[in-house]
Design a protein around this motif. Structure first.
Motif, PDB file in Angstrom:
ATOM      1  N   THR A 178      38.500  83.788  47.515  1.00 27.20           N
ATOM      2  CA  THR A 178      37.072  83.236  47.247  1.00 27.20           C
ATOM      3  C   THR A 178      36.085  84.348  46.408  1.00 27.20           C
ATOM      4  O   THR A 178      36.065  84.853  46.526  1.00 27.20           O
ATOM      5  CB  THR A 178      36.749  82.161  48.550  1.00 27.20           C
ATOM      6  N   ALA A 179      34.707  83.982  46.033  1.00 28.79           N
ATOM      7  CA  ALA A 179      33.891  84.550  45.694  1.00 28.79           C
ATOM      8  C   ALA A 179      32.558  84.331  46.181  1.00 28.79           C
ATOM      9  O   ALA A 179      31.694  84.853  46.120  1.00 28.79           O
ATOM     10  CB  ALA A 179      33.623  83.831  44.036  1.00 28.79           C
ATOM     11  N   LEU A 180      32.677  84.033  47.787  1.00 34.11           N
ATOM     12  CA  LEU A 180      32.201  84.323  48.151  1.00 34.11           C
ATOM     13  C   LEU A 180      31.794  85.408  48.788  1.00 34.11           C
ATOM     14  O   LEU A 180      32.828  86.430  48.691  1.00 34.11           O
ATOM     15  CB  LEU A 180      32.702  83.811  49.733  1.00 34.11           C
ATOM     16  N   TYR A 181      30.092  86.194  49.255  1.00 31.45           N
ATOM     17  CA  TYR A 181      30.081  87.341  48.951  1.00 31.45           C
ATOM     18  C   TYR A 181      31.145  88.178  50.551  1.00 31.45           C
ATOM     19  O   TYR A 181      31.364  89.013  50.558  1.00 31.45           O
ATOM     20  CB  TYR A 181      28.780  87.572  49.358  1.00 31.45           C
ATOM     21  N   GLY A 182      30.300  87.508  51.607  1.00 27.92           N
ATOM     22  CA  GLY A 182      31.492  87.807  52.801  1.00 27.92           C
ATOM     23  C   GLY A 182      32.818  88.292  51.910  1.00 27.92           C
ATOM     24  O   GLY A 182      33.697  89.848  52.215  1.00 27.92           O
ATOM     25  N   PRO A 183      33.645  87.658  52.665  1.00 27.49           N
ATOM     26  CA  PRO A 183      35.371  87.659  51.777  1.00 27.49           C
ATOM     27  C   PRO A 183      35.356  88.668  50.264  1.00 27.49           C
ATOM     28  O   PRO A 183      36.155  89.774  50.145  1.00 27.49           O
ATOM     29  CB  PRO A 183      36.182  86.263  51.688  1.00 27.49           C
ATOM     30  N   ALA A 184      34.531  88.450  49.486  1.00 21.59           N
ATOM     31  CA  ALA A 184      35.101  88.905  48.544  1.00 21.59           C
ATOM     32  C   ALA A 184      34.917  90.636  48.762  1.00 21.59           C
ATOM     33  O   ALA A 184      34.654  91.702  47.992  1.00 21.59           O
ATOM     34  CB  ALA A 184      33.590  88.690  46.775  1.00 21.59           C
ATOM     35  N   SER A 185      33.233  90.872  49.862  1.00 21.44           N
ATOM     36  CA  SER A 185      32.704  92.503  49.893  1.00 21.44           C
ATOM     37  C   SER A 185      34.316  93.087  50.323  1.00 21.44           C
ATOM     38  O   SER A 185      34.076  94.581  50.310  1.00 21.44           O
ATOM     39  CB  SER A 185      31.840  92.159  50.318  1.00 21.44           C
ATOM     40  N   LEU A 186      34.545  92.219  51.352  1.00 21.02           N
ATOM     41  CA  LEU A 186      35.677  92.801  52.131  1.00 21.02           C
ATOM     42  C   LEU A 186      37.086  93.565  51.603  1.00 21.02           C
ATOM     43  O   LEU A 186      38.162  94.463  51.575  1.00 21.02           O
ATOM     44  CB  LEU A 186      35.928  91.866  53.843  1.00 21.02           C
ATOM     45  N   ILE A 187      37.121  92.452  50.428  1.00 16.12           N
ATOM     46  CA  ILE A 187      38.488  92.752  49.859  1.00 16.12           C
ATOM     47  C   ILE A 187      38.338  93.882  48.823  1.00 16.12           C
ATOM     48  O   ILE A 187      39.075  94.406  49.046  1.00 16.12           O
ATOM     49  CB  ILE A 187      39.032  91.412  48.691  1.00 16.12           C
ATOM     50  N   MET A 188      36.758  93.895  48.426  1.00 20.21           N
ATOM     51  CA  MET A 188      36.511  95.370  47.463  1.00 20.21           C
ATOM     52  C   MET A 188      36.457  96.787  48.284  1.00 20.21           C
ATOM     53  O   MET A 188      37.265  97.435  47.900  1.00 20.21           O
ATOM     54  CB  MET A 188      35.091  95.261  46.678  1.00 20.21           C
ATOM     55  N   GLY A 189      35.829  96.185  49.551  1.00 18.38           N
ATOM     56  CA  GLY A 189      35.882  97.262  50.561  1.00 18.38           C
ATOM     57  C   GLY A 189      37.710  97.912  50.356  1.00 18.38           C
ATOM     58  O   GLY A 189      38.085  99.399  50.672  1.00 18.38           O
ATOM     59  N   VAL A 190      38.651  97.023  51.041  1.00 14.83           N
ATOM     60  CA  VAL A 190      39.575  97.736  50.773  1.00 14.83           C
ATOM     61  C   VAL A 190      40.182  97.737  49.598  1.00 14.83           C
ATOM     62  O   VAL A 190      41.491  99.355  49.880  1.00 14.83           O
ATOM     63  CB  VAL A 190      40.784  96.002  51.387  1.00 14.83           C
ATOM     64  N   GLU A 191      40.247  97.695  48.367  1.00 11.55           N
ATOM     65  CA  GLU A 191      40.163  98.110  47.169  1.00 11.55           C
ATOM     66  C   GLU A 191      39.979  99.514  47.228  1.00 11.55           C
ATOM     67  O   GLU A 191      40.929 100.327  46.657  1.00 11.55           O
ATOM     68  CB  GLU A 191      40.357  97.620  45.659  1.00 11.55           C
ATOM     69  N   ARG A 192      38.506  99.540  47.780  1.00 13.57           N
ATOM     70  CA  ARG A 192      38.317 101.443  48.021  1.00 13.57           C
ATOM     71  C   ARG A 192      38.919 102.027  48.566  1.00 13.57           C
ATOM     72  O   ARG A 192      38.821 103.309  48.480  1.00 13.57           O
ATOM     73  CB  ARG A 192      36.662 101.392  48.450  1.00 13.57           C
ATOM     74  N   ALA A 193      39.321 101.125  50.181  1.00 18.47           N
ATOM     75  CA  ALA A 193      39.430 102.551  50.466  1.00 18.47           C
ATOM     76  C   ALA A 193      41.550 102.539  50.406  1.00 18.47           C
ATOM     77  O   ALA A 193      41.326 103.629  51.009  1.00 18.47           O
ATOM     78  CB  ALA A 193      39.733 101.800  52.230  1.00 18.47           C
ATOM     79  N   VAL A 194      42.239 101.776  49.975  1.00 21.47           N
ATOM     80  CA  VAL A 194      43.362 101.896  49.413  1.00 21.47           C
ATOM     81  C   VAL A 194      43.462 103.055  48.326  1.00 21.47           C
ATOM     82  O   VAL A 194      44.492 103.287  48.073  1.00 21.47           O
ATOM     83  CB  VAL A 194      44.382 100.723  49.525  1.00 21.47           C
ATOM     84  N   ARG A 195      42.259 103.053  47.820  1.00 21.79           N
ATOM     85  CA  ARG A 195      42.926 103.978  46.132  1.00 21.79           C
ATOM     86  C   ARG A 195      42.862 105.423  46.037  1.00 21.79           C
ATOM     87  O   ARG A 195      43.994 105.679  45.862  1.00 21.79           O
ATOM     88  CB  ARG A 195      41.178 103.937  45.851  1.00 21.79           C
ATOM     89  N   ASP A 196      43.132 105.843  47.289  1.00 24.20           N
ATOM     90  CA  ASP A 196      43.629 107.561  47.629  1.00 24.20           C
ATOM     91  C   ASP A 196      44.153 107.534  48.534  1.00 24.20           C
ATOM     92  O   ASP A 196      44.871 108.848  48.835  1.00 24.20           O
ATOM     93  CB  ASP A 196      42.287 108.208  47.359  1.00 24.20           C
TER      94      ASP A 196
END
Length: 377
Positions: free
Chosen positions: A81-99
């Motif tokens: 979904t493009a809803l702000y909460g779920p989308a922000s969580l997924i972006m946060g996961v992507e940033r956290a897993v990057r390194d």
């Protein structure tokens, strides 16, 4: 710290043995540092990381995967979904897993999909993921029993009733934030607080409703009927037109900011001023919340903090399967106070036509919340 010459005449990529030599530690210690394992002192960790940076060292994740028998991948189950909460969580996961040295494999589910969460988890397990993240799940009526679907750690961003042998949770506490929002409005002097709820298929919406309801009950206040929306500003607008007809309604806690913004528009169009007549609190702190009219008071969600802590706990469980899970911490409770909230309007004295001052008239108090003082913007 002296720079160590690379083996092989100074050519080729730096190896862990080169980092160990420069840092004055064993090769095993280098491995522990780069795997973020415990029981390494801060000083040793600093020396190893500085040596690695100086040598341009990069861990060979492919070799690690072969040696460990793991794919070095984490599956993410999302509603897409493009809803702000779920989308922000997924972006946060992507940033956290990057390194972290792990790859992400994302599977999106759709509301109404008969296979639901269980089918998506099966798909990820078939890809050989080492762990799974379930982001903002909903109740699809299947009970979400994952106990027979593999022995990999499952991290839930939220608090659904998942049954899994190695289940972890992060981001729980929406009920505490809802409680803080409701208490804030009551402490301003409002007799009770109405609730514009999210769709009750969502566990997050249920948590927010429960926090609101339990707070009113604990304070001995009337519990008004719940109006349910679908997270959109449009349903907030529809709810606002309904709520505006209640002349005694002076405060509303909305389960997200989009619905709160639609609600405010309907209230103003109906002749109810915000906050002079009705106070409104949202949830999430979306970027536009500070720029609507009036700027929205809201509960700020710590999406990046939740994602970082959750991923750290998941990776620890993947790489230390026999160790107890890392302890979880409660997310902060951050109320961002803006101009959409204030004391209730003065009450008229029966039979006199005169107004009686509200208990908290004359200013906007900033009551201390369970997670600390509110933030004013």
């Amino acid at each position: 710290m002296k720079r160590a010459a690379k083996r092989g005449g100074g050519s080729g990529a730096a190896r862990s043995v080169d980092v160990a030599q420069l840092a004055g530690v064993s090769q095993k210690t280098v491995s522990r540092v780069y795997n973020d394992e415990p029981y390494v002192s801060a000083e040793v960790r600093r020396r190893v990381l500085e040596a690695g940076e100086e040598l341009g060292y990069r861990m060979n994740h492919a070799a690690r995967a072969l040696a460990s028998g793991r794919t070095r991948s984490i599956g993410v189950l999302s509603l897409g979904t493009a809803l702000y909460g779920p989308a922000s969580l997924i972006m946060g996961v992507e940033r956290a897993v990057r390194d972290s040295g792990y790859a992400l494999r994302v599977v999106n589910t759709v509301e109404g999909d008969p296979t639901g969460v269980a089918g998506a988890v099966d798909s990820l397990l078939e890809q050989g993921v080492d762990g799974i993240i379930v982001s903002e799940p909903i109740d699809d009526g299947q009970g979400e029993d994952l106990s027979a679907r593999g022995d990999v750690p499952v991290l839930v961003l939220g608090s659904p009733p998942l049954a899994a042998p190695r289940a972890l949770a992060a981001g729980v506490g929406a009920d505490l934030m809802a409680r803080a929002a409701t208490e804030y409005l009551l402490d301003l002097g409002h007799e009770t607080v109405h609730h514009l709820a999210g769709p009750q298929r969502w566990y997050a919406a249920r948590d927010r409703l429960e926090g609101w309801r339990s707070t009113l009950a604990a304070r001995g206040r009337a519990i008004p009927p719940v109006v349910e929306g679908d997270w959109s500003a449009a349903t907030g607008y529809t709810a606002g037109r309904e709520l505006a007809a209640d002349a005694d309604m002076t405060a509303v806690f909305a389960a997200n900011d989009d619905m709160a913004i639609g609600l405010i528009r309907a209230l103003v169009e109906s002749g109810r001023r915000v906050p002079e007549d009705v106070s409104v609190v949202g949830f999430d702190d979306i970027p536009v919340a500070a720029y609507v009219t009036p700027p929205l008071t809201t509960m700020r969600q710590p999406f990046d903090t939740v994602a970082q802590e959750g991923l750290k706990r998941l990776v620890h469980s993947i790489e230390n399967p026999d160790a107890p899970p890392l302890p979880a911490s409660e997310p902060p409770v951050d109320l961002v106070v803006r101009a959409s909230t204030g004391p209730p309007p003065p009450r008229k004295t029966p039979g006199s036509g005169r107004s009686a001052a509200s208990p908290t008239s004359g200013g906007r108090p900033g009551p201390a919340l369970g997670g600390g003082a509110p933030i004013y913007e």
